[in-house]
Motif scaffolding. Structure first.
Motif, mmCIF file in Angstrom:
data_model
loop_
_atom_site.group_PDB
_atom_site.id
_atom_site.type_symbol
_atom_site.label_atom_id
_atom_site.label_comp_id
_atom_site.label_asym_id
_atom_site.label_seq_id
_atom_site.Cartn_x
_atom_site.Cartn_y
_atom_site.Cartn_z
ATOM 1 N N GLY A 8 31.810 -18.573 -14.414
ATOM 2 C CA GLY A 8 31.872 -19.983 -13.977
ATOM 3 C C GLY A 8 32.186 -20.134 -12.500
ATOM 4 N N ILE A 10 30.616 -20.017 -8.377
ATOM 5 C CA ILE A 10 29.556 -20.817 -7.740
ATOM 6 C C ILE A 10 28.169 -20.369 -8.200
ATOM 7 C CG2 ILE A 10 29.531 -19.387 -5.609
ATOM 8 C CD1 ILE A 10 29.068 -23.191 -5.710
ATOM 9 N N ASN A 11 27.976 -19.062 -8.427
ATOM 10 C CA ASN A 11 26.648 -18.598 -8.839
ATOM 11 C C ASN A 11 26.344 -18.935 -10.296
ATOM 12 O OD1 ASN A 11 25.195 -17.209 -6.561
ATOM 13 N ND2 ASN A 11 27.272 -16.392 -6.371
ATOM 14 N N SER A 36 33.239 -18.504 -19.414
ATOM 15 C CA SER A 36 33.896 -17.855 -18.286
ATOM 16 C C SER A 36 35.381 -17.642 -18.543
ATOM 17 C CB SER A 36 33.716 -18.718 -17.035
ATOM 18 O OG SER A 36 34.172 -18.022 -15.905
ATOM 19 N N GLU A 37 35.850 -16.531 -18.012
ATOM 20 C CA GLU A 37 37.286 -16.245 -18.105
ATOM 21 C C GLU A 37 38.065 -17.294 -17.295
ATOM 22 O OE1 GLU A 37 38.325 -12.424 -16.492
ATOM 23 O OE2 GLU A 37 40.362 -12.533 -17.282
ATOM 24 N N ALA A 38 37.518 -17.680 -16.150
ATOM 25 C CA ALA A 38 38.196 -18.680 -15.305
ATOM 26 C C ALA A 38 37.178 -19.646 -14.714
ATOM 27 C CB ALA A 38 38.945 -17.978 -14.179
ATOM 28 N N THR A 44 36.632 -16.870 -7.214
ATOM 29 C CA THR A 44 36.695 -16.282 -5.857
ATOM 30 C C THR A 44 36.347 -17.315 -4.792
ATOM 31 O OG1 THR A 44 35.837 -14.294 -6.931
ATOM 32 C CG2 THR A 44 36.012 -14.246 -4.531
ATOM 33 N N GLY A 45 35.336 -18.130 -5.109
ATOM 34 C CA GLY A 45 34.900 -19.103 -4.112
ATOM 35 C C GLY A 45 35.971 -20.123 -3.761
ATOM 36 N N SER A 48 37.759 -19.727 -0.549
ATOM 37 C CA SER A 48 36.953 -19.540 0.663
ATOM 38 C C SER A 48 36.696 -20.878 1.340
ATOM 39 C CB SER A 48 35.629 -18.857 0.303
ATOM 40 O OG SER A 48 34.672 -19.816 -0.088
ATOM 41 N N LEU A 51 31.805 -21.652 4.365
ATOM 42 C CA LEU A 51 30.933 -21.792 5.540
ATOM 43 C C LEU A 51 29.579 -21.187 5.216
ATOM 44 C CD1 LEU A 51 30.532 -22.445 8.594
ATOM 45 C CD2 LEU A 51 31.287 -20.097 9.053
ATOM 46 N N ILE A 171 34.435 -12.146 -21.675
ATOM 47 C CA ILE A 171 33.524 -11.244 -22.388
ATOM 48 C C ILE A 171 33.936 -9.818 -22.006
ATOM 49 C CG2 ILE A 171 31.095 -10.547 -22.687
ATOM 50 C CD1 ILE A 171 31.748 -13.456 -23.629
ATOM 51 N N GLY A 311 28.724 -10.433 -2.293
ATOM 52 C CA GLY A 311 29.544 -10.061 -1.128
ATOM 53 C C GLY A 311 30.269 -11.235 -0.498
ATOM 54 N N GLY A 312 30.093 -11.369 0.812
ATOM 55 C CA GLY A 312 30.786 -12.441 1.548
ATOM 56 C C GLY A 312 29.958 -13.691 1.698
ATOM 57 N N GLY A 314 28.537 -15.619 -1.266
ATOM 58 C CA GLY A 314 28.197 -16.197 -2.565
ATOM 59 C C GLY A 314 27.923 -17.683 -2.512
ATOM 60 N N VAL A 315 28.616 -18.375 -1.635
ATOM 61 C CA VAL A 315 28.397 -19.823 -1.529
ATOM 62 C C VAL A 315 27.072 -20.059 -0.792
ATOM 63 C CG1 VAL A 315 29.406 -22.005 -0.761
ATOM 64 C CG2 VAL A 315 30.919 -20.093 -1.405
ATOM 65 N N THR A 316 26.840 -19.281 0.245
ATOM 66 C CA THR A 316 25.642 -19.431 1.094
ATOM 67 C C THR A 316 24.342 -19.213 0.317
ATOM 68 O OG1 THR A 316 26.964 -18.582 2.909
ATOM 69 C CG2 THR A 316 24.582 -18.516 3.205
HETATM 70 C C1 LIG Z 1 38.530 -14.738 1.954
HETATM 71 C C2 LIG Z 1 37.122 -15.057 1.509
HETATM 72 C C3 LIG Z 1 36.364 -15.936 2.265
HETATM 73 C C4 LIG Z 1 35.051 -16.210 1.902
HETATM 74 N N1 LIG Z 1 34.331 -17.116 2.653
HETATM 75 C C5 LIG Z 1 33.048 -17.397 2.311
HETATM 76 C C6 LIG Z 1 32.305 -18.339 3.058
HETATM 77 O O1 LIG Z 1 32.803 -18.964 3.998
HETATM 78 N N2 LIG Z 1 31.009 -18.562 2.691
HETATM 79 C C7 LIG Z 1 30.413 -17.898 1.650
HETATM 80 O O2 LIG Z 1 29.234 -18.105 1.383
HETATM 81 N N3 LIG Z 1 31.120 -17.025 0.897
HETATM 82 C C8 LIG Z 1 32.408 -16.747 1.212
HETATM 83 N N4 LIG Z 1 33.133 -15.839 0.472
HETATM 84 C C9 LIG Z 1 32.455 -15.095 -0.602
HETATM 85 C C10 LIG Z 1 32.351 -15.918 -1.861
HETATM 86 O O3 LIG Z 1 33.607 -16.472 -2.182
HETATM 87 C C11 LIG Z 1 31.844 -15.039 -3.008
HETATM 88 O O4 LIG Z 1 30.674 -14.353 -2.613
HETATM 89 C C12 LIG Z 1 31.513 -15.927 -4.210
HETATM 90 O O5 LIG Z 1 32.666 -16.592 -4.646
HETATM 91 C C13 LIG Z 1 30.902 -15.126 -5.348
HETATM 92 O O6 LIG Z 1 30.592 -16.053 -6.341
HETATM 93 P P1 LIG Z 1 30.243 -15.616 -7.822
HETATM 94 O O7 LIG Z 1 30.043 -16.858 -8.601
HETATM 95 O O8 LIG Z 1 29.130 -14.626 -7.785
HETATM 96 O O9 LIG Z 1 31.536 -14.825 -8.292
HETATM 97 P P2 LIG Z 1 33.004 -15.370 -8.584
HETATM 98 O O10 LIG Z 1 33.324 -16.545 -7.741
HETATM 99 O O11 LIG Z 1 33.900 -14.182 -8.471
HETATM 100 O O12 LIG Z 1 32.922 -15.862 -10.072
HETATM 101 C C14 LIG Z 1 32.796 -14.946 -11.139
HETATM 102 C C15 LIG Z 1 33.089 -15.698 -12.409
HETATM 103 O O13 LIG Z 1 32.882 -14.835 -13.512
HETATM 104 C C16 LIG Z 1 34.008 -14.904 -14.373
HETATM 105 N N5 LIG Z 1 34.098 -13.603 -15.051
HETATM 106 C C17 LIG Z 1 34.241 -12.374 -14.477
HETATM 107 N N6 LIG Z 1 34.271 -11.438 -15.440
HETATM 108 C C18 LIG Z 1 34.144 -12.091 -16.625
HETATM 109 C C19 LIG Z 1 34.110 -11.672 -17.983
HETATM 110 N N7 LIG Z 1 34.218 -10.386 -18.319
HETATM 111 N N8 LIG Z 1 33.967 -12.608 -18.959
HETATM 112 C C20 LIG Z 1 33.866 -13.920 -18.646
HETATM 113 N N9 LIG Z 1 33.897 -14.372 -17.372
HETATM 114 C C21 LIG Z 1 34.026 -13.462 -16.383
HETATM 115 C C22 LIG Z 1 35.187 -15.200 -13.456
HETATM 116 O O14 LIG Z 1 36.258 -15.764 -14.189
HETATM 117 C C23 LIG Z 1 34.517 -16.199 -12.507
HETATM 118 O O15 LIG Z 1 34.506 -17.483 -13.055
HETATM 119 C C24 LIG Z 1 34.475 -15.583 0.772
HETATM 120 C C25 LIG Z 1 35.265 -14.740 -0.018
HETATM 121 C C26 LIG Z 1 36.564 -14.473 0.344
HETATM 122 C C27 LIG Z 1 37.399 -13.565 -0.530
#
Ligand SMILES: Cc1cc2nc3c(=O)[nH]c(=O)nc-3n(C[C@H](O)[C@H](O)[C@H](O)COP(=O)(O)OP(=O)(O)OC[C@H]3O[C@@H](n4cnc5c(N)ncnc54)[C@H](O)[C@@H]3O)c2cc1C
Length: 343
Positions: A8, A10-11, A36-38, A44-45, A48, A51, A171, A311-312, A314-316
């Motif tokens: 749950g 951003i992706n 989603s777990e959270a 993670t997003g 952040s 940007l 999961i 990576g860094g 995910g929002v972009t």
């Molecule tokens: C300090 C910092 C600054 C950043 N700044 C930026 C920025 O300015 N711009 C930008 O584009 N990106 C930025 N990022 C990167 C961005 O935050 C991540 O790339 C993005 O959050 C990844 O998104 P995601 O949805 O793929 O993963 P996540 O946000 O990590 O979400 C994963 C989801 O999966 C769930 N999950 C995981 N394992 C399980 C499981 N086994 N069962 C059920 N649910 C599960 C989690 O609970 C969570 O809800 C930054 C990151 C950091 C740490």
């Protein structure tokens, strides 16, 4: 059609919206559930600054990153031009990138942001005035911040308003879940969680620590892209001071040395930050991978689409990657049922 999106962040939320809205518009009966777990504010997003800017993506092909990030920029532009910008935390903001080495003036995303120009020697002289650190090149442009702590609840509301379901559950093993469930499609957006739930040994954390302060007088982003550089990114009600990018570091506690590096470094760039009100520190683990994984796997009638390792950025990349997830799903539906498919 029954679809489960695992994750749950951003992706996951963007992928779920794309799929649900498409299935609804094509008249197919659709049930889309994000498991989603959270959820926000614990992904993670959420910590952040959101940007826009491709960053820490290993060797993910540039043409794909360009397409995905362009799509997100256009999505943010639509929100910014609508009545929803405030609620969604989307702001248009000037940015300056600086380095003490040489900056690639033809950076591949130059055409996506607005008015990207190299800094002239005179502009660099102005920026270097009174500083011991001398920047030798840089760029200025205008782009968006989309503060995930606001953007995620806004998008989750849009998903639920259209009939989407949110379920809190971890999961443990994705294979087991897939084999025991009767979903037609499973979309894996678990970020760093893919290391454990689907055994992806290529995943690694890229630890990021930041400090949030109140400094409403700051109206531009400043990114020092030298190796030992800091960054300053205003959001709606606070400013993010950063930051670290420590590979393979799982420590989610605030590290005092990192805090000194962040706060002292940012104050050297903008001395007025000394008077900014401290709000809080935050640590997150970016989902690192040599290349972002966006691909489909077929098991019998079920399709699994992986969308993780952002990576860094995910929002972009979120909206562009969600578009590709939908394209893979549509292709599968057409291949499986070419005559009946309404897609
Ligand atoms: C300090 C910092 C600054 C950043 N700044 C930026 C920025 O300015 N711009 C930008 O584009 N990106 C930025 N990022 C990167 C961005 O935050 C991540 O790339 C993005 O959050 C990844 O998104 P995601 O949805 O793929 O993963 P996540 O946000 O990590 O979400 C994963 C989801 O999966 C769930 N999950 C995981 N394992 C399980 C499981 N086994 N069962 C059920 N649910 C599960 C989690 O609970 C969570 O809800 C930054 C990151 C950091 C740490």
């Amino acid at each position: 059609m029954r679809v489960a999106v695992i994750g749950g962040g951003i992706n996951g939320i963007c992928s779920a919206i794309k799929i649900l809205e498409y299935l609804k518009s094509s008249g197919s009966p659709a049930e889309v559930t994000v498991i989603s777990e959270a959820f926000s504010p614990n992904t993670t997003g959420d910590g952040s600054a959101g940007l826009w800017g491709p960053y820490l993506l290993g060797s993910t092909p540039t043409n794909r990153v360009h397409r995905w990030s362009k799509s997100m920029h256009e999505f943010l532009e639509q929100i910014w031009l609508s009545d929803d910008a405030g609620e969604a935390g989307v702001c248009l903001i000037p940015c300056i990138r600086l380095t003490t080495t040489t900056m690639d003036n033809d950076v591949f995303w130059k055409d996506i942001v607005y008015g990207c120009q190299s800094l002239t020697p005179r502009q660099l002289d102005e920026l270097n005035k009174g500083r011991s650190k001398k920047y030798t090149s840089g760029q200025h442009f205008v782009t968006y911040t989309s503060e995930p702590m606001k953007l995620l609840p806004y998008l989750m509301e849009r998903f639920q308003r259209n009939g989407g379901n949110l379920v809190q559950r971890k999961i443990i093993n994705l294979e087991d879940f897939i084999s025991k469930s009767d979903y037609d499609a499973i979309i894996n957006c678990t970020g760093l969680g893919s290391q454990l739930c689907c055994g992806d040994g290529g995943m690694f954390p890229v630890r990021g620590q930041v400090t949030r302060v109140k400094a409403n007088w700051l109206y531009f982003v400043l990114l020092d892209e030298s190796d030992d550089g800091n960054y300053i990114i205003p959001n709606c009600e606070s400013v993010v001071l950063g930051g670290t990018h420590q590979e393979n570091d799982y420590n989610t506690k605030v590290c005092p040395n990192d805090k000194s590096f962040i706060v002292d470094g940012c104050r050297k760039i903008i001395p007025g930050l000394e008077h900014a009100q401290y709000l809080y520190d935050w640590v997150g683990l970016r989902p690192g991978r040599e290349t972002l994984r966006l691909e489909a796997e077929k098991r019998g009638k079920q399709i699994t689409i992986h969308n993780y390792g952002h990576g860094g950025s995910g929002v972009t990349l979120a909206w562009g990657c969600a578009e590709d997830v939908l394209e893979l799903l549509k292709k599968d539906l057409q291949a499986f049922n070419p005559t009946k498919s309404k897609l």
